[in-house]
Design a protein around this motif. Structure first.
Motif, PDB file in Angstrom:
ATOM      1  N   LEU A  57       5.390   2.332   5.445  1.00  0.00           N
ATOM      2  CA  LEU A  57       4.954   1.007   4.988  1.00  0.00           C
ATOM      3  C   LEU A  57       4.795   1.014   3.472  1.00  0.00           C
ATOM      4  O   LEU A  57       5.155   0.062   2.785  1.00  0.00           O
ATOM      5  N   LYS A  58       4.259   2.114   2.945  1.00  0.00           N
ATOM      6  CA  LYS A  58       4.085   2.212   1.501  1.00  0.00           C
ATOM      7  C   LYS A  58       5.437   2.336   0.800  1.00  0.00           C
ATOM      8  O   LYS A  58       5.607   1.866  -0.319  1.00  0.00           O
ATOM      9  N   GLY A  59       6.375   2.960   1.497  1.00  0.00           N
ATOM     10  CA  GLY A  59       7.693   3.201   0.914  1.00  0.00           C
ATOM     11  C   GLY A  59       8.501   1.930   0.711  1.00  0.00           C
ATOM     12  O   GLY A  59       9.351   1.861  -0.150  1.00  0.00           O
ATOM     13  N   TYR A  60       8.232   0.922   1.567  1.00  0.00           N
ATOM     14  CA  TYR A  60       8.979  -0.350   1.458  1.00  0.00           C
ATOM     15  C   TYR A  60       7.968  -1.442   1.149  1.00  0.00           C
ATOM     16  O   TYR A  60       7.611  -2.254   2.013  1.00  0.00           O
ATOM     17  N   ARG A  61       7.501  -1.471  -0.094  1.00  0.00           N
ATOM     18  CA  ARG A  61       6.344  -2.273  -0.446  1.00  0.00           C
ATOM     19  C   ARG A  61       6.572  -3.776  -0.272  1.00  0.00           C
ATOM     20  O   ARG A  61       5.758  -4.474   0.315  1.00  0.00           O
ATOM     21  N   ALA A  62       7.698  -4.270  -0.755  1.00  0.00           N
ATOM     22  CA  ALA A  62       7.940  -5.716  -0.734  1.00  0.00           C
ATOM     23  C   ALA A  62       7.972  -6.235   0.693  1.00  0.00           C
ATOM     24  O   ALA A  62       7.332  -7.242   1.021  1.00  0.00           O
ATOM     25  N   ARG A  63       8.672  -5.507   1.548  1.00  0.00           N
ATOM     26  CA  ARG A  63       8.781  -5.987   2.926  1.00  0.00           C
ATOM     27  C   ARG A  63       7.418  -5.910   3.599  1.00  0.00           C
ATOM     28  O   ARG A  63       7.025  -6.822   4.342  1.00  0.00           O
ATOM     29  N   THR A  64       6.658  -4.872   3.326  1.00  0.00           N
ATOM     30  CA  THR A  64       5.328  -4.745   3.911  1.00  0.00           C
ATOM     31  C   THR A  64       4.436  -5.906   3.478  1.00  0.00           C
ATOM     32  O   THR A  64       3.762  -6.526   4.303  1.00  0.00           O
ATOM     33  N   LEU A  65       4.470  -6.239   2.193  1.00  0.00           N
ATOM     34  CA  LEU A  65       3.608  -7.311   1.697  1.00  0.00           C
ATOM     35  C   LEU A  65       3.976  -8.650   2.327  1.00  0.00           C
ATOM     36  O   LEU A  65       3.108  -9.426   2.720  1.00  0.00           O
ATOM     37  N   LEU A  66       5.289  -8.919   2.448  1.00  0.00           N
ATOM     38  CA  LEU A  66       5.723 -10.190   3.038  1.00  0.00           C
ATOM     39  C   LEU A  66       5.249 -10.316   4.483  1.00  0.00           C
ATOM     40  O   LEU A  66       4.771 -11.363   4.917  1.00  0.00           O
ATOM     41  N   MET A  67       5.386  -9.224   5.212  1.00  0.00           N
ATOM     42  CA  MET A  67       4.972  -9.250   6.624  1.00  0.00           C
ATOM     43  C   MET A  67       3.463  -9.437   6.737  1.00  0.00           C
ATOM     44  O   MET A  67       2.979 -10.164   7.604  1.00  0.00           O
ATOM     45  N   LEU A  68       2.725  -8.751   5.870  1.00  0.00           N
ATOM     46  CA  LEU A  68       1.275  -8.892   5.885  1.00  0.00           C
ATOM     47  C   LEU A  68       0.895 -10.338   5.607  1.00  0.00           C
ATOM     48  O   LEU A  68      -0.001 -10.887   6.239  1.00  0.00           O
ATOM     49  N   LEU A  69       1.609 -10.955   4.672  1.00  0.00           N
ATOM     50  CA  LEU A  69       1.345 -12.350   4.326  1.00  0.00           C
ATOM     51  C   LEU A  69       1.526 -13.236   5.552  1.00  0.00           C
ATOM     52  O   LEU A  69       0.641 -14.026   5.905  1.00  0.00           O
ATOM     53  N   ALA A  70       2.663 -13.091   6.235  1.00  0.00           N
ATOM     54  CA  ALA A  70       2.952 -13.923   7.405  1.00  0.00           C
ATOM     55  C   ALA A  70       1.882 -13.721   8.477  1.00  0.00           C
ATOM     56  O   ALA A  70       1.337 -14.682   9.025  1.00  0.00           O
ATOM     57  N   MET A  71       1.572 -12.473   8.759  1.00  0.00           N
ATOM     58  CA  MET A  71       0.625 -12.185   9.819  1.00  0.00           C
ATOM     59  C   MET A  71      -0.764 -12.699   9.465  1.00  0.00           C
ATOM     60  O   MET A  71      -1.442 -13.304  10.279  1.00  0.00           O
ATOM     61  N   SER A  72      -1.174 -12.488   8.209  1.00  0.00           N
ATOM     62  CA  SER A  72      -2.538 -12.859   7.854  1.00  0.00           C
ATOM     63  C   SER A  72      -2.700 -14.376   7.791  1.00  0.00           C
ATOM     64  O   SER A  72      -3.728 -14.905   8.198  1.00  0.00           O
ATOM     65  N   ILE A  73      -1.658 -15.081   7.353  1.00  0.00           N
ATOM     66  CA  ILE A  73      -1.756 -16.547   7.329  1.00  0.00           C
ATOM     67  C   ILE A  73      -1.932 -17.073   8.748  1.00  0.00           C
ATOM     68  O   ILE A  73      -2.741 -17.956   9.008  1.00  0.00           O
ATOM     69  N   SER A  74      -1.189 -16.490   9.687  1.00  0.00           N
ATOM     70  CA  SER A  74      -1.294 -16.953  11.072  1.00  0.00           C
ATOM     71  C   SER A  74      -2.694 -16.741  11.614  1.00  0.00           C
ATOM     72  O   SER A  74      -3.296 -17.644  12.191  1.00  0.00           O
ATOM     73  N   VAL A  75      -3.203 -15.532  11.447  1.00  0.00           N
ATOM     74  CA  VAL A  75      -4.533 -15.246  11.990  1.00  0.00           C
ATOM     75  C   VAL A  75      -5.581 -16.117  11.300  1.00  0.00           C
ATOM     76  O   VAL A  75      -6.442 -16.712  11.951  1.00  0.00           O
ATOM     77  N   ALA A  76      -5.459 -16.257   9.985  1.00  0.00           N
ATOM     78  CA  ALA A  76      -6.423 -17.071   9.245  1.00  0.00           C
ATOM     79  C   ALA A  76      -6.384 -18.518   9.716  1.00  0.00           C
ATOM     80  O   ALA A  76      -7.430 -19.154   9.855  1.00  0.00           O
ATOM     81  N   SER A  77      -5.166 -19.037  10.001  1.00  0.00           N
ATOM     82  CA  SER A  77      -5.103 -20.445  10.405  1.00  0.00           C
ATOM     83  C   SER A  77      -5.724 -20.647  11.783  1.00  0.00           C
ATOM     84  O   SER A  77      -6.368 -21.657  12.027  1.00  0.00           O
TER      85      SER A  77
END
Lengths: 224, 402
Positions: free
Chosen positions: B14-34
């Motif tokens: 996950l650390k090795g592919y930072r951009a993809r990890t951050l994008l996925m975290l964004l999608a997941m966290s927005i969903s849970v937050a909403s």
């Protein structure tokens, strides 16, 4: 130690069947140093993959340390690769995000060895290959020769009975290449069986036993 | 392979592919937050209505003119469409029951109030002395309507605080005469600011005796009769008595609706709970979308790392181990995304509570658990396909990168 009986390996390319290995019979005893020579497409890599249990024979039988590999299931094959076989590749195949030490300990990690036991063995391997000051470097911070030595350390970390090296010097300059070959030969001197695939005749001459392959057959088997 | 190593390996990639990890975290966290924010809003609305109704007091029966076929609050009861008037005499007849402690007939209308040259539209309430204790309202100053005969149209009024401020400003309001419609009324009391109830702000009302209101609004019919009983146990008796009495008085026709606070509350509660579930469901869809995103990205991740997977196989990783490694990576991603989303959601609902203090916007426990669970389950389910794809790769081809 390695026994191949009437091994065939056929690939289907379109409508045609290609015989990558054609009735191979081969016996290699423990501690031998064997080079496999031949033009590209002669089946030498296929032979190496088969011995390394990465590939399967279409027919015939393969015994590794008197175990019939042909009968193994996928789990047993994986375990056999982990315990008995060390690979050294032309393109090193190091994982770029892991440090040299982490790359070297990977086979032990996969085997499920606890971290405190791994540390000792990794240190020892790096010591003997002169990599101790490179432990925390990632592959892109290492020279080609250093990378291949990390790969050799990885291949030997589980104390396998055989090392399979496919063009181990193919991506290296001559000086580094000779260093790597010296390293591999030193391991062979300690008793590890060494099988090197190469198309470099200079390299082929260094081994006591040399196999010549053409069109999927072993055409020559010379011992010095 | 021991579990800490599996997690470490996943974490490393996950650390090795930072951009993809951050994008996925964004999608997941927005969903849970909403999910958390939307359910917090729904739950806040439900609590708000609950509190509003609790201020009505318990043991309360409300009589509404007009018959409603179904139970609960319907259109006709809201609109006050009525076949036969509910009168003061009807209300008086209901006082005969022993369990009735207080009764307040109610008239409502909109009129213009003025004092000197200041004018404004107000909500006029016509009622009796008992309305104050029955609704648990409080006075700020002066006194409430006098305890006199209901038929006496005395010219007095009790005004809300806001009305006092707007009509009188800095002047003393008590004892002054204000004009409501054609008539003049003396201000005898001022309501305290706490008195609020559904759709009606006591601060913006003027309360006068019921007979005065009927004269002013020129109607003999009541808007409501509110009855307080001795205890919860006596409520059903009073309801039956009310229905019987009014049927008798209305020539055998059952043309009133009798509701209790519980029934009204239940109806609102049901509506708002359903709404909360609905928005939670909509938000959950975004979680599934995030799951599909995870699947796509993991598929890309697997094809980016074919050679690495081939290497792992050569080093002795079985199919099961590869499957485990990829799934662990996806689970770490979902878990982390869900945790971040959880923090955002909780902070967001805290923000709503700060901005709207009356709105107790706490996400319900079921929504917290469900959003986390759905995040993890979709993360797991949608990474099964990429993980299986990785596990089935042929090691010889994979080592060559295809």
């Amino acid at each position: 130690m390695i026994r191949l009986k009437n091994i065939h390996r056929d690939f289907q390319v379109g409508d045609q069947s290609v015989h990558a290995l054609d009735d191979i019979n081969l016996q290699i005893t423990a501690g031998e140093y064997v080079s496999v020579m031949g033009p590209s497409g002669s089946g030498k890599s296929t032979l190496l993959n088969l011995i390394g249990i990465l590939d399967h024979a279409s027919s015939g039988q393969y015994f590794l340390n008197d175990q019939n590999v042909t009968d193994m299931d996928e789990q047993q094959e994986s375990r056999a690769r982990n315990q008995h076989i060390g690979f050294v590749f032309q393109s090193f195949h190091l994982i770029p995000r892991l440090t040299a030490a982490e790359n070297i300990e990977l086979p032990l990690v996969l085997a499920g060895m606890p971290p405190n036991q791994r540390k000792h063995r990794v240190d020892e391997a790096m010591q003997s290959l002169g990599l101790i000051d490179r432990a925390h470097h990632t592959p892109d911070q290492l020279s080609g020769g250093q990378r291949q030595r990390v790969a050799i350390a990885r291949a030997t970390i589980t104390e396998p009975s055989v090392i399979l090296a496919d063009e181990p010097t193919g991506n290296l300059d001559q000086k580094s290449g000779i260093e790597v070959i010296d390293t591999l030969e030193a391991l062979n001197d300690k008793g590890i069986t060494l099988i090197v695939v190469t198309h470099d005749p200079q390299l082929g001459k260094r081994s006591p036993r040399s196999l010549g392959m053409v069109d999927g057959r072993i055409e020559s088997d010379e011992s010095a | 392979m021991i579990s800490s190593d599996i997690i470490f390996y996943g974490w490393q990639s996950l650390k090795g592919y930072r951009a993809r990890t951050l994008l996925m975290l964004l999608a997941m966290s927005i969903s849970v937050a909403s999910v958390l924010l939307l359910t917090a809003l729904g739950e806040g609305a439900r609590r708000y209505v609950n509190n509003e109704f609790s201020s009505l007091g318990t043991n309360l029966i409300i009589v509404i003119p007009g018959r409603n076929e179904t139970s609960g609050v319907g259109l006709s009861s809201m609109m006050g469409v009525t076949p036969r008037d509910l009168t003061l005499e009807d209300a008086r007849a209901l006082t005969r029951h022993r369990a009735v402690t207080r009764i307040a007939p109610l008239n409502v209308g909109a009129v213009e109030a003025s004092w000197q040259n200041r004018k404004r539209e107000i909500t006029l309430l016509g009622s009796t002395h008992d309305l104050l204790p029955l609704r648990h309202w409080e006075l700020d100053a002066g006194q409430f309507l006098p305890d006199l005969d209901w038929d006496r149209a005395t010219p007095v009024c009790v005004i809300g605080k806001k009305i006092r401020d707007e009509l009188f400003g800095a002047h003393a309001a008590l004892g002054q005469w204000i004009r409501l419609g054609q008539n003049r009324y003396r201000v005898i009391g001022i309501m305290a600011s706490e008195g609020r109830s559904i759709g009606m702000d006591v601060q913006e009302t003027v309360i006068i005796p019921v007979a005065s209101a009927q004269a002013l609004l020129n109607t003999p019919s009541l808007f409501r009769i509110m009855i307080e009983t001795k205890s919860r146990a006596t409520m059903q008796g009073v309801i039956d008595f009310t229905v019987d009495t009014l049927r008798e008085r209305h020539h055998g026709e059952e043309d009133v609706t009798v509701i209790t606070q519980d029934a009204v509350l239940q109806t609102f509660d049901n509506i708002l709970a359903t709404l909360t579930y609905a928005v939670a469901g909509i938000a959950a869809i975004s979680l599934v979308v995030a799951g599909i995103l995870i699947m796509n990205v993991m598929l890309v991740a697997v094809s980016q790392r074919i050679a690495e997977i081939g290497l792992l196989k050569a080093l002795g990783a079985s199919r099961r181990k590869i499957l485990l490694l990829i799934l662990t990576e996806a689970m770490l991603l979902s878990l982390l995304g869900a945790a971040i989303g959880f923090i955002i959601g909780m902070t967001g609902s805290w923000g709503i509570r700060i901005a709207l203090p009356e709105f107790e916007a706490y996400p319900p426990l079921w929504a917290m658990l469900a959003s986390l669970l759905v995040a993890l389950v979709t993360g797991l389910l949608f990474s099964l396909l990429p993980a299986r794809k990785a596990a089935r790769l042929d090691p010889v081809n994979a080592l060559q990168g295809h």
